[in-house]
Design a protein around this motif. Structure first.
Motif, short mmCIF file in Angstrom:
data_model
loop_
_atom_site.label_atom_id
_atom_site.label_comp_id
_atom_site.label_asym_id
_atom_site.label_seq_id
_atom_site.Cartn_x
_atom_site.Cartn_y
_atom_site.Cartn_z
N LEU A 311 0.82 -1.21 0.00
CA LEU A 311 0.00 0.00 0.00
C LEU A 311 0.86 1.26 0.00
CD1 LEU A 311 -2.73 -1.14 2.56
CD2 LEU A 311 -3.06 -0.78 0.10
N THR A 312 1.95 1.23 0.77
CA THR A 312 2.86 2.38 0.83
C THR A 312 3.53 2.62 -0.51
OG1 THR A 312 3.28 2.06 3.19
CG2 THR A 312 4.90 3.34 1.95
N PHE A 313 4.03 1.55 -1.13
CA PHE A 313 4.71 1.67 -2.41
C PHE A 313 3.76 2.19 -3.48
CE2 PHE A 313 6.37 -0.43 -6.39
CZ PHE A 313 7.45 0.42 -6.56
N ASN A 314 2.54 1.68 -3.50
CA ASN A 314 1.57 2.14 -4.48
C ASN A 314 1.27 3.62 -4.30
OD1 ASN A 314 0.14 0.11 -6.44
ND2 ASN A 314 0.64 -1.06 -4.61
N LYS A 315 1.20 4.06 -3.06
CA LYS A 315 0.96 5.48 -2.80
C LYS A 315 2.14 6.31 -3.27
CE LYS A 315 -0.41 8.66 0.90
NZ LYS A 315 -0.77 8.78 2.34
N GLU A 316 3.35 5.82 -3.02
CA GLU A 316 4.55 6.57 -3.40
C GLU A 316 4.72 6.69 -4.91
OE1 GLU A 316 7.29 5.57 0.56
OE2 GLU A 316 7.71 4.58 -1.35
N VAL A 317 4.27 5.68 -5.66
CA VAL A 317 4.40 5.76 -7.12
C VAL A 317 3.22 6.47 -7.76
CG1 VAL A 317 5.85 3.71 -7.27
CG2 VAL A 317 3.37 3.47 -7.53
N GLY A 318 2.28 6.93 -6.93
CA GLY A 318 1.20 7.75 -7.45
C GLY A 318 -0.10 7.03 -7.76
N ASN A 319 -0.26 5.78 -7.32
CA ASN A 319 -1.52 5.08 -7.55
C ASN A 319 -2.58 5.57 -6.57
OD1 ASN A 319 -0.67 3.45 -9.68
ND2 ASN A 319 0.16 1.90 -8.30
N ASN A 320 -3.63 6.12 -7.11
CA ASN A 320 -4.73 6.64 -6.30
C ASN A 320 -5.93 5.71 -6.46
OD1 ASN A 320 -6.66 8.05 -4.93
ND2 ASN A 320 -6.61 9.86 -6.26
N PHE A 321 -6.30 5.01 -5.39
CA PHE A 321 -7.39 4.05 -5.47
C PHE A 321 -8.76 4.68 -5.24
CE2 PHE A 321 -3.81 1.38 -3.67
CZ PHE A 321 -3.45 0.87 -4.91
#
Length: 346
Positions: A311-321
């Protein structure tokens, strides 16, 4: 709008590969849709190559669907496949919209992406693969990356790496749309690009060709990236008793395949190469299997820390769920170890 695709159409469009089609009708069929036909879905490739589905009474049909993860999840939602093998970001994005999906197995528990740079880049910057991480990544300033598509996972990873090196992710690197991995390899050799971010065996191929070097193996050099569900097996809820039995058998097949990868990587790679990548360099497949083998060591199990890392990595790469997820609170809702733990207990 609900997308409906029957399996026959999927098979026609994607040339679905079926394990041992001559098996007796008593064998139970399991249909798995792949978001992309990449080697990083290692337990699926090894399971098919070594036929670990057969002892479970299964005949596995696998197809890489046009449209990637979104198409695989649409087929799962429509009931045209039993399971979807995708990235967790796609599943979480769908779940945020209310789609009833659940992760039941981690197919690859580390980020497999590698940063590969050209020999010319190394000479120009003076950086070496043995340099401290900060120095390696800071050297990316002004570099041009090649990617299959703009605004995709490759570009996101490249900009994330730039940020880890203290650079401005938006302005200190450039990303050019090149095409598939073969085109990216050609662009690196022709010095049209300085770098790319792809999973094995691409780095090995660049090194063998003398055109590039693996500068960073993301899942091996950033601890949080080495412990997270990077590729997952997803099912649709509610899970009926029949589907539960199918998942249990599939998990057992995947775990047997993963054990083979760890115990006999060379033999497993040879079987994968001969059956599915006949035109590929056998050494490249062997190198890829070896480099990714530690990503299947947990035999599909996910824990709260690993989910937090994802979840942290996805947030850092800009994935907005579209909504925030809590790793602990979503256990046995968005993700579960029920089937993995059930097999381990046997």
């Amino acid at each position: 709008m609900r997308v409906t695709m029957n399996w026959a159409k999927i098979a026609t469009l994607t040339a679905a590969l079926t394990l041992l089609p001559g098996l007796a009708e008593a064998q139970q069929a399991v249909k798995i849709g792949l978001g992309a036909p990449t080697l990083s879905f290692l337990p699926i490739w090894s399971g098919r190559a070594l036929d670990t589905f057969k002892p479970q009474g299964l005949t596995a049909t696998v197809a890489a669907l046009p449209g990637g993860d979104a198409s695989a999840l649409a087929a799962l939602d429509a009931g045209d496949i039993d399971m979807a093998a995708v990235g967790p970001d796609s599943m979480l994005r769908a779940a945020a919209k209310g789609q009833p999906f659940e992760i039941v197995y981690s197919l690859m528990s580390k980020v497999t992406l590698q940063l590969v740079v050209s020999k010319d880049f190394l000479e120009r910057t003076g950086v070496k693969p043995t340099d401290p991480m900060q120095k390696r990544l800071a050297a990316l300033k002004g570099a041009t990356f090649g990617a299959t598509a703009l605004a995709g996972a490759q570009e996101a990873a490249a900009r994330w790496l730039a940020g880890q090196g203290g650079l401005d992710p938006k302005n200190d690197i450039k990303v050019a749309q090149i095409g598939n991995p073969v085109a990216i390899q050609a662009a690196l050799e022709a010095k049209r690009i300085d770098a790319y971010v792809l999973s094995p065996p691409e780095g090995f191929l660049s090194e063998k060709a003398g055109s590039g070097v693996v500068l960073v193996a993301m899942g091996d050099e950033f601890p949080p990236l080495g412990k997270q569900p990077y590729l997952v097996l997803v099912v649709k809820k509610p899970i009926s008793p029949t589907t539960s039995d199918l998942i249990t058998k599939t998990v057992a097949a995947m775990q047997a395949a993963s054990k083979a990868v760890m115990d006999k990587p060379a033999e497993t790679a040879d079987a994968i190469q001969k059956q599915f990548f006949a035109k590929a360099d056998p050494q490249a497949i062997a190198s890829a299997v070896k480099s990714m083998s530690n990503g299947v060591a947990d035999l599909g199990k996910i824990d709260v820390d690993g989910m937090k890392n994802a979840l942290t990595f996805n947030k850092e790469v800009g994935n907005n769920f579209g909504k925030d997820f809590d790793a602990a609170a979503t256990k046995d809702d968005l993700w579960t170890n029920v089937f993995v733990d059930g097999e381990k207990a046997k």
